[in-house]
Write a protein that holds these residues in place. Structure first.
Motif, short mmCIF file in Angstrom:
data_model
loop_
_atom_site.label_atom_id
_atom_site.label_comp_id
_atom_site.label_asym_id
_atom_site.label_seq_id
_atom_site.Cartn_x
_atom_site.Cartn_y
_atom_site.Cartn_z
N THR A 204 -9.88 0.00 -47.18
CA THR A 204 -8.80 0.81 -46.62
C THR A 204 -9.02 2.31 -47.41
N GLU A 205 -9.46 2.12 -48.62
CA GLU A 205 -9.62 3.60 -49.27
C GLU A 205 -10.53 4.19 -48.78
N LYS B 51 -9.32 6.04 -45.57
CA LYS B 51 -8.67 7.33 -46.17
C LYS B 51 -9.34 8.52 -46.42
N ASP C 279 -10.60 10.67 -43.42
CA ASP C 279 -9.34 11.13 -42.65
C ASP C 279 -9.38 12.78 -42.65
#
Ligand code: C2E
Ligand code: MG
Ligand code: MG
Ligand code: MG
Length: 278
Positions: A271-272, A275, A278
């Motif tokens: 999940t990190e 990010k 992005d």
């Protein structure tokens, strides 16, 4: 049978493990049973450490690193459970899970970045298994990925058991478009002579040579030598364990293509990493 060592983190003694079943009582039985529960109850996780293009600073890939988290939230380090899992054979089911998980995660990463690869560490035991090649290719297909997005990291220990078999297998993977790299390069004992025979397309220079690259001219000379050789052999190079800006700058000046290390990012949950893209 081949002997493998495992150095238990934080302790000074060595444990000797034999791969054969009759000697498996030498393995810490509690740790082994505990690890089996972790496999069965899906308590393993993959963390990802970004791999950086040193020229542009862009994330071009990530290495999948296995994590075993206990119910109290603490982690048992891979240096502790991987050698044990190799000795007991538990590395096989654990790695099957890891490759499956890595392919699933790669799918999500590719939604953010068109060019992104995930590299997975392999143990010698997997490499000597029948149908290993077919299994990997099948998993890639099942997840509708292309072979080019997966990279397999090997250590020199893979060549110790049966190097002819290993070389043929590496060739099959390369012909199928799967990237193959030598991990911890420079720490083995026959680095230069066998490299010519190995159809790998990438070297990962071990942290041991990167650590003092700025202060020790002999380490810089070794890295220069590895880079020159890799260029001749048409191989990409990743420097592992970059911890400072000075190391990153020096490596970039020397023409090293890629880097990985705490200076850029520590291994982190998917999940990190998503990010970051992005
Ligand atoms: P490796 O494949 O050489 O992975 C790199 C290790 O160096 C990782 O440790 C990573 O966290 C650490 N590292 C990265 N950057 C830095 C840095 O800047 N400074 C320092 N001090 N360390 C850095 P980790 O995650 O503890 O993994 C240790 C080893 O365990 C790996 O070494 C690999 O040999 C093995 N391993 C991990 N996951 C797997 C797996 O899924 N399968 C197999 N067969 N082995 C695995
Ligand atoms: Mg690795
Ligand atoms: Mg490594
Ligand atoms: Mg290592």
């Amino acid at each position: 049978t081949a002997m493998t060592f495992a150095k238990r983190q934080g302790r000074n003694h060595l444990h000797f493990f034999k791969r054969s079943e009759e000697n498996s009582q030498r393995v810490d039985v509690h740790l082994r049973n505990h690890f089996q529960q972790a496999i069965d109850n899906e308590k393993l996780a993959l963390y990802y450490q970004p791999i950086i293009d040193l020229q542009s600073g862009a994330i071009v890939g990530a290495e999948a690193l296995m994590r075993w988290q206990l119910d109290d939230g603490s982690f048992i380090p891979p240096d502790e459970f991987i050698p044990m899992a190799e000795a007991t054979g538990q590395i096989i089911p654990a790695s099957e899970w890891a490759i499956e998980q890595a392919c699933q995660d790669l799918k999500l990463l590719l939604e953010k970045r068109e060019h992104m690869s995930v590299s997975v560490n392999l143990s010698a035991l997997q490499f000597s298994r029948a149908n290993f090649f077919e299994q990997i290719i099948e998993t890639i297909k099942t997840h509708k990925l292309s072979n080019e997005n997966l990279e397999l990291e090997l250590t020199e220990s893979i060549l110790m058991d049966d190097s002819n078999h290993a070389i043929k297998l590496i060739e099959r993977f390369r012909n199928a478009g799967v990237a193959m790299s030598i991990d911890d390069f420079g720490t083995g004992f026959s680095s230069l002579s066998y490299l010519k025979k190995l159809p790998v397309n990438k070297l990962k220079i071990d942290r041991a040579f990167i650590q003092d690259i700025v202060s020790k001219s002999s380490d810089e000379a070794i890295v220069r030598g590895i880079l020159a050789m890799a260029r001749q052999l048409n191989m990409d190079v990743v420097a592992e364990g970059i911890e400072t800006a000075e190391q990153a700058i020096r490596l970039t000046e020397l023409g090293c293509g890629y880097g990985q290390g705490y200076y850029f990012a520590k291994p982190k949950p998917l999940t990190e990493l998503l990010k970051d893209l992005d």
